[in-house]
Design a protein around this motif. Sequence first.
Motif, PDB file in Angstrom:
ATOM      1  N   UNK A  33       0.825  -1.198   0.000  1.00  0.00           N
ATOM      2  CA  UNK A  33       0.000   0.000   0.000  1.00  0.00           C
ATOM      3  C   UNK A  33       0.868   1.261   0.000  1.00  0.00           C
ATOM      4  N   UNK A  39       4.356   6.950  -0.815  1.00  0.00           N
ATOM      5  CA  UNK A  39       4.465   7.855   0.317  1.00  0.00           C
ATOM      6  C   UNK A  39       5.819   7.779   0.993  1.00  0.00           C
ATOM      7  N   UNK A  41       6.497   7.879   3.976  1.00  0.00           N
ATOM      8  CA  UNK A  41       6.540   7.097   5.210  1.00  0.00           C
ATOM      9  C   UNK A  41       7.190   5.744   4.954  1.00  0.00           C
TER      10      UNK A  41
ATOM     11  N   UNK B  96      -0.228  15.923   4.560  1.00  0.00           N
ATOM     12  CA  UNK B  96       0.585  14.751   4.906  1.00  0.00           C
ATOM     13  C   UNK B  96       1.843  15.167   5.663  1.00  0.00           C
ATOM     14  N   UNK B 112      -6.984   9.665   2.777  1.00  0.00           N
ATOM     15  CA  UNK B 112      -5.707   9.794   3.470  1.00  0.00           C
ATOM     16  C   UNK B 112      -5.345  11.220   3.870  1.00  0.00           C
ATOM     17  N   UNK B 115      -2.352  12.014   6.532  1.00  0.00           N
ATOM     18  CA  UNK B 115      -1.560  10.781   6.653  1.00  0.00           C
ATOM     19  C   UNK B 115      -0.229  11.113   7.324  1.00  0.00           C
ATOM     20  N   UNK B 116       0.109  10.334   8.344  1.00  0.00           N
ATOM     21  CA  UNK B 116       1.372  10.510   9.055  1.00  0.00           C
ATOM     22  C   UNK B 116       1.550  11.919   9.628  1.00  0.00           C
ATOM     23  N   UNK B 134      -4.393   8.214   8.711  1.00  0.00           N
ATOM     24  CA  UNK B 134      -3.603   6.967   8.667  1.00  0.00           C
ATOM     25  C   UNK B 134      -2.203   7.225   9.230  1.00  0.00           C
TER      26      UNK B 134
END
Lengths: 362, 224
Positions: A33, A39, A41, B96, B112, B115-116, B134
């Motif tokens: 994913x 991303x 991350x 994000x 999302x 996100x983070x 998320x």
Amino acid sequence: MGRAGLDAHLPRVRTPVFISPRPGKDPASTLAFLMAIGHDSSPFRIGRRLEPGRASNHSGWRVMCGIVGLYLKNEALQPRIGELVTPMLDRMGDRGPDSAGLAIYRDEVPADSIKLTLRRLSDELDWSDVDTALTKRFAGDVPLRENGSYAVVVVTGTEQAVVDYLAEAYPSVRIMSAGRKIEIFKEAGRPEAISKKFGFDGLYGSHAIGHTRMATESAVTTDGSHPFSTGMDLCLVHNGSLSNYFALRENLQRQGIEFRTENDSEVAAGYLMWRMREGDSLRAALESALADLDGFYTFAIGTANGFAVLRDPIACKPAVMVETDDYVAMASEYRSLADLPGIEAAQQWEPEPGLVYSWGDD
Amino acid sequence: MSADSVRALNQRLHDLTEASADSTWRIAQPRGAHAIACGMRVAADIVIDGHAGYYCAGMNQLARITVNGNVGVGVAENMMSGVVRVKGQASQSAGATAHGGLLVIEGDAAARCGISLKGGNIVVGGSAGHMTGFLSQAGNIVICGDAREALGDSLYETHIYVRGRAEGLGADCMEKDLRDEHREDLAGLLEQAEIDADPATFRRYGSARTLYTYKADNAEVAAQ
């Protein structure tokens, strides 16, 4: 909670904790994913490394392609569809510099006839020879229309009869599309150059589907380029990657669907063709696809009279849609649509994940 | 603005100093270009008249950036401080990894959102897409409309407030009591965001803290 408090809760390991086993969740799926959404991350570097200067996202890793679709509601715009869709396609060149293609729907032929887009593998082949031979073998009033290595021809007869004849008489000719309205032109190379070469901006028609490709699942070749057509008047373009296409392809082959490449997107096109052959509408076929196709995708699909868009339920791949009284248009990014007439006042939205949008062919 | 002048535009904005940043900068016809007004480091007022593309106002520090239109993927990503206001809708991954500052999306946010998130605040006037929050670690996410499925999946310590319906909660996300201190925080965020909503009508969601607690069982996997 302040940052100091938060830090006290976080383990001191370099590897992010979210890959620790999670109840009911496969760590690999989390990784897939994160890779798919590109991303930051994700500390994992799996996927295609982009060369310097190539289109990339902020982390430099991403499976990318550009897709566009334009479906005219106002017939008065039909003479201008090429002029409208070509900048849409060219602007998606940054997302897909490897190859480009366009399917255009126009000039419907009578029910007893079939229109074919042919591509010659060798420049030594003279299209006028093919025209003469096809006219002799199959009746057809419309003269072959040549466009470089491509030609569009109309013949009377069944698709299979023409396929069999060409395979025998002209093995260096490939059939790129078959139907009553569809024509497909695609090639490896920079999208702007391909648009220019085929003269996309001069085309007329009722709807058009285009693609710029950054190859991931198969080689950079004309055959691996989009749009993919696996049956009468159907075409599909895809941004993303499917993960269960090997098994799907085997099942579809057993159903008599033929494939020309190793490409995952061709399998999606074949799947829809199979569903529609079994009696599904385009919308119903796409609703089945939600259950049967596994992977990441935004699709734009054309049929003789219809146009549809579908994003997978996770919706990692982008899509923007606009609609006015005159047209429906979709693209991977808004900048592709920025110069369409009346765009300022157009209704604009991102297609919802897992929801079928269709026009003209329910 | 033409598509290939984004670099020149951003350079002009980066050349602003505290002294020269006192007037409002307007960016006309953005036409969906990416990375507009990224990397600001002074308290300038910037207005973008039209739809912007990806990563608009990314890495913002101090600047007050308003978009009179929609934005693409990753608006205000990794924002450190300042205010980014989107008058229209925002695509995926809005805000994000933001460490600070305030992102206001007056319309809807797609999947999302936040996100983070590492410490910034996000206020969405409309609804937010799936997997909002998320892996979010700190800061606040306020959603005045509904939240789609898997809200707050695998989150750490971000506070999530939803006024409408949460379609489903992600792994390790749970509803928690909305206590006085949360109402106070929420009232402050809504006021800063200039959104009129009663804090008492929101529900609060946070981490159940069962996933990120460092367990000996996970040590080998985490060390790999």
